[in-house]
Design a protein around this motif. Structure first.
Motif, PDB file in Angstrom:
ATOM      1  N   TYR A   1      -4.036   0.292   3.400  1.00 46.32           N
ATOM      2  CA  TYR A   1      -4.429  -0.452   2.207  1.00 46.32           C
ATOM      3  C   TYR A   1      -3.238  -1.256   1.706  1.00 46.32           C
ATOM      4  O   TYR A   1      -2.113  -0.765   1.712  1.00 46.32           O
ATOM      5  N   ILE A   2      -3.508  -2.464   1.263  1.00 46.83           N
ATOM      6  CA  ILE A   2      -2.472  -3.342   0.742  1.00 46.83           C
ATOM      7  C   ILE A   2      -2.647  -3.421  -0.771  1.00 46.83           C
ATOM      8  O   ILE A   2      -3.729  -3.766  -1.253  1.00 46.83           O
TER       9      ILE A   2
ATOM     10  N   GLU B   1       0.490 -12.689  -3.567  1.00 50.48           N
ATOM     11  CA  GLU B   1      -0.599 -13.374  -2.875  1.00 50.48           C
ATOM     12  C   GLU B   1      -0.150 -13.883  -1.503  1.00 50.48           C
ATOM     13  O   GLU B   1      -0.911 -13.846  -0.543  1.00 50.48           O
TER      14      GLU B   1
ATOM     15  N   ARG C   1      -0.097 -10.906   0.715  1.00 50.53           N
ATOM     16  CA  ARG C   1      -1.478 -10.505   1.003  1.00 50.53           C
ATOM     17  C   ARG C   1      -2.079 -11.416   2.083  1.00 50.53           C
ATOM     18  O   ARG C   1      -2.729 -10.939   3.011  1.00 50.53           O
ATOM     19  N   LYS C   2      -1.861 -12.718   1.962  1.00 48.10           N
ATOM     20  CA  LYS C   2      -2.377 -13.674   2.959  1.00 48.10           C
ATOM     21  C   LYS C   2      -1.803 -13.373   4.337  1.00 48.10           C
ATOM     22  O   LYS C   2      -2.505 -13.447   5.347  1.00 48.10           O
TER      23      LYS C   2
ATOM     24  N   LYS D   1      -3.573 -10.369   5.651  1.00 50.04           N
ATOM     25  CA  LYS D   1      -4.952 -10.709   6.047  1.00 50.04           C
ATOM     26  C   LYS D   1      -4.960 -11.397   7.407  1.00 50.04           C
ATOM     27  O   LYS D   1      -5.841 -11.154   8.223  1.00 50.04           O
TER      28      LYS D   1
ATOM     29  N   HIS E   1      -7.818  -4.233   1.196  1.00 49.47           N
ATOM     30  CA  HIS E   1      -7.023  -4.859   0.141  1.00 49.47           C
ATOM     31  C   HIS E   1      -7.458  -4.331  -1.219  1.00 49.47           C
ATOM     32  O   HIS E   1      -8.632  -4.353  -1.552  1.00 49.47           O
TER      33      HIS E   1
ATOM     34  N   TYR F   1      -6.861  -4.589  -5.364  1.00 49.37           N
ATOM     35  CA  TYR F   1      -6.454  -5.618  -6.326  1.00 49.37           C
ATOM     36  C   TYR F   1      -6.287  -5.027  -7.723  1.00 49.37           C
ATOM     37  O   TYR F   1      -7.173  -4.314  -8.193  1.00 49.37           O
TER      38      TYR F   1
END
Length: 119
Positions: A55-56, A65, A68-69, A72, A80, A82
Motif C-alpha cells: 500500500y502506498i 503526488e 504516487r504517479k 502507479k 493506494h 489517500y
C-alpha cells in the motif's frame, strides 16, 4: 526461515512512519522512501515486495503526488491510500483519520484511534 510481514506500507518520511506505526496493531513492514526514489531503487523495492500486499500512503502535496504517479506506473499492483487533502501531510493528519484510511485497506488498527472524530 525468516518471517516476513505480508503487508507493506510505503510512506515518504520517518515522521510518517512513526505516526502510522503507533496506529497499526498488526505486523506491517513500513518502508520510507525519504521523498523521491530512483528507478534503480524502485526496481529493487518492487523485486523485494513480490507476492506481498503493498500500500502506498503519501502526502497530499506535489511531491507526494509525483511519488504516487511513479508507483502507479512502476508498481501497478500496489494499493493506494489517500489522506484528506485538507491535512496535506500524513504526519499532520489526525490519528482517527489515518486509522479509518488504514481500516479501509484491511490493516488492523488499535481501537483507541477509532471513532474520535470531532464534528
Amino acid at each position: 526461515m525468516e518471517v516476513v510481514d505480508e503487508k507493506v506500507l510505503i510512506v515518504e518520511g520517518t515522521s510518517d512512519k512513526r505516526k502510522v506505526k503507533d496506529i497499526i496493531s498488526e505486523p506491517v513492514e513500513i518502508i520510507c522512501t525519504n521523498g523521491t526514489i530512483s528507478l534503480t531503487k524502485m526496481d529493487e523495492l518492487i523485486d523485494s515486495l513480490f507476492d506481498r500486499d503493498v500500500y502506498i500512503l503519501v502526502d497530499a502535496d506535489e511531491a507526494g503526488e509525483k511519488l504516487r504517479k511513479q508507483f502507479k506506473r512502476e508498481f501497478p499492483e500496489a494499493g493506494h491510500l489517500y489522506i484528506d487533502r485538507m491535512y496535506k501531510e500524513v504526519a499532520a493528519a489526525p490519528e482517527y483519520h489515518l486509522a479509518s484510511v488504514l481500516i479501509g485497506a484491511n490493516i488492523d488498527v488499535h481501537k483507541q484511534y477509532l471513532g474520535k472524530r470531532m464534528n
